[in-house]
Design an enzyme around this catalytic site. Structure first.
Site, PDB file in Angstrom:
ATOM      1  N   GLU A 146      55.670  39.124 -75.274  1.00 25.53           N
ATOM      2  CA  GLU A 146      56.766  39.919 -75.821  1.00 25.53           C
ATOM      3  C   GLU A 146      57.496  39.208 -76.956  1.00 25.53           C
ATOM      4  O   GLU A 146      58.511  39.699 -77.446  1.00 25.53           O
ATOM      5  CB  GLU A 146      57.763  40.297 -74.718  1.00 25.53           C
ATOM      6  CG  GLU A 146      57.257  41.396 -73.801  1.00 25.53           C
ATOM      7  CD  GLU A 146      58.314  41.885 -72.830  1.00 25.53           C
ATOM      8  OE1 GLU A 146      58.123  42.978 -72.283  1.00 25.53           O
ATOM      9  OE2 GLU A 146      59.320  41.181 -72.610  1.00 25.53           O
ATOM     10  N   ASN A 206      47.362  42.232 -65.112  1.00 26.42           N
ATOM     11  CA  ASN A 206      47.200  43.303 -64.138  1.00 26.42           C
ATOM     12  C   ASN A 206      45.872  44.011 -64.413  1.00 26.42           C
ATOM     13  O   ASN A 206      45.114  43.599 -65.314  1.00 26.42           O
ATOM     14  CB  ASN A 206      48.392  44.264 -64.150  1.00 26.42           C
ATOM     15  CG  ASN A 206      48.578  44.973 -65.487  1.00 26.42           C
ATOM     16  OD1 ASN A 206      47.633  45.101 -66.291  1.00 26.42           O
ATOM     17  ND2 ASN A 206      49.777  45.438 -65.754  1.00 26.42           N
ATOM     18  N   ASP A 237      56.690  40.024 -62.766  1.00 22.42           N
ATOM     19  CA  ASP A 237      57.365  38.795 -63.183  1.00 22.42           C
ATOM     20  C   ASP A 237      57.855  37.991 -61.989  1.00 22.42           C
ATOM     21  O   ASP A 237      57.821  36.753 -61.993  1.00 22.42           O
ATOM     22  CB  ASP A 237      58.545  39.137 -64.091  1.00 22.42           C
ATOM     23  CG  ASP A 237      58.103  39.812 -65.379  1.00 22.42           C
ATOM     24  OD1 ASP A 237      56.995  39.505 -65.857  1.00 22.42           O
ATOM     25  OD2 ASP A 237      58.864  40.652 -65.890  1.00 22.42           O
ATOM     26  N   GLY A 281      60.102  37.157 -70.181  1.00 17.99           N
ATOM     27  CA  GLY A 281      60.359  35.726 -70.113  1.00 17.99           C
ATOM     28  C   GLY A 281      61.542  35.400 -69.228  1.00 17.99           C
ATOM     29  O   GLY A 281      61.457  34.553 -68.335  1.00 17.99           O
TER      30      GLY A 281
END
Length: 297
Positions: free
Chosen positions: A138, A182, A245, A41
Site C-alpha cells: 500500500e 490470500n 493483518d 502497515g
C-alpha cells in the site's frame, strides 16, 4: 521479545455498515458510519504489538487531523512512531463497506502514503536492528523493494503480504523470506486457482509461503516438503476487516519467539478469530493474554 519493524501504510478507515453492499448503480441505506484508524502497515504493527512484540513503524501520515489520530492510535497500542513521517497534505484513507455477513469491499486513497517512495536516512539501521520486517504493497513499490533489500543485507527475516494484488519484480521476491498471500493474491501471482497448486508454484519465487484461506484456515508450503493445512477456529464473523493483518502481526511474533510454523499459524489463527468477532480493524485486534487463553483452550 520479538523486535519487529513494519514498513507500510497508515490510513483512516471510513467504514459504512450495511445489510447488503450495493451493486453498481444501486443506492442502499446503511445503519452506521465510523472512522477507525487503519492501513495495512499500521494494522500489522498494532496486531504485533498487542500480541507481545516490540514494534517500530516506518510510514507517513498527513499534517491533518487524521494524521494526528493515526499517530496517537499507534502509540496507544505500544508502537514506536519515531520513524513515522508527517507529510504535507492529507493522510491516507480507506473507504470500506461492511455487510451483515462480515464481508467487505475497500477503496484505498494513498494520501501521505504516496510520499513514502524511498527509505529515509536512518531507516536501514532501524530495519537492521529487527528480527523481522513486515511489508505490504500500500506504499510505492520502490520503498518496499528498498526495505526488503535492506533487511536481506542484514539477515533480517522479511515477510511480505502481497496486497493489493499485483505482479511483483524479481528484485523484490529475491529479498523476501516468507510470502503471505490470500487465495486471490496467490492466483494473481501464479495464474493457478487451486490454493495448493498456487502455494507450490510460489515456491519458485520465495523459500516459504503461507496462503491464507479465510474461515478455512491457511496452507503452509516450504521447499522440499509437502504443503501443510492448518485449520481456523469456527466463529461467527461480525467484521472481517483487518483479520489478515491481525494474522500476519501475530504470526510474526510467534515466529520471532521460535515457534514451529504449524504452531505459529494456529496461534495466529486464534488471534484472527478473535478479531473478526468485533467491528473495525485495529480496534478489534486482541491482546496477548486473550490470544494465549484462546489457544490454550
Amino acid at each position: 521479545m520479538t523486535d519487529i519493524v513494519v514498513l507500510g501504510s497508515t490510513n483512516m478507515d471510513l467504514v459504512t455498515y450495511v445489510e447488503k453492499a450495493p451493486q453498481r448503480g444501486e443506492t442502499v441505506t446503511g445503519r452506521e458510519f465510523r472512522t477507525i484508524p487503519g492501513g495495512m502497515g499500521a494494522n500489522q504493527a498494532i496486531a504485533a504489538a498487542r500480541a507481545g512484540g516490540t514494534v517500530t513503524m516506518i510510514g507517513a501520515v498527513g499534517n491533518d487531523a487524521f494524521g494526528t489520530r493515526l499517530r496517537s492510535n499507534l502509540e496507544h497500542s505500544g508502537v514506536d512512531t519515531d520513524d513515522l513521517r508527517t507529510a504535507e497534505g492529507p493522510s491516507g484513507t480507506a473507504h470500506i463497506v461492511v455487510d451483515d455477513e462480515g464481508g467487505n469491499a475497500i477503496v484505498v486513497i494513498p494520501g501521505a502514503n504516496g510520499t513514502l517512495d524511498h527509505l529515509s536516512p536512518g531507516d536501514e539501521g532501524v530495519i537492521a536492528s529487527a528480527d523481522i520486517l513486515l511489508l505490504q504493497l500500500e506504499i510505492p513499490l520502490p520503498a518496499v523493494i528498498a526495505g526488503a533489500q535492506a533487511a536481506h543485507r542484514h539477515g533480517v527475516r522479511t515477510v511480505l503480504t502481497p496486497s493489493p494484488a499485483k505482479p511483483l519484480p524479481d528484485e523484490l521476491l529475491t529479498a523476501v523470506d516468507l510470502l503471505v498471500p490470500n487465495e486471490h493474491e496467490a492466483t494473481t501471482l501464479t495464474g493457478r486457482t487451486d490454493p495448493r497448486e498456487a502455494a507450490i508454484g510460489l515456491l519458485d519465487l520465495v523459500p516459504e509461503v503461507v496462503v491464507t484461506l479465510g474461515a478455512a484456515g491457511s496452507l503452509y508450503a516450504t521447499r522440499g516438503a509437502d504443503p501443510v493445512a492448518v485449520p481456523a477456529p469456527k466463529v461467527t464473523a461480525v467484521d472481517s476487516t483487518g483479520a489478515g493483518d491481525t494474522f500476519v502481526g501475530a504470526l510474526a511474533v510467534a515466529l520471532g519467539e521460535g515457534r514451529p510454523m504449524p504452531e505459529a499459524l494456529a496461534w495466529a489463527a486464534e488471534a484472527a478469530a478473535l478479531s473478526v468477532q468485533r467491528e473495525g480493524a485495529s480496534v478489534s485486534m486482541p491482546y496477548r493474554p486473550e490470544i494465549d487463553a484462546r489457544y490454550a483452550s
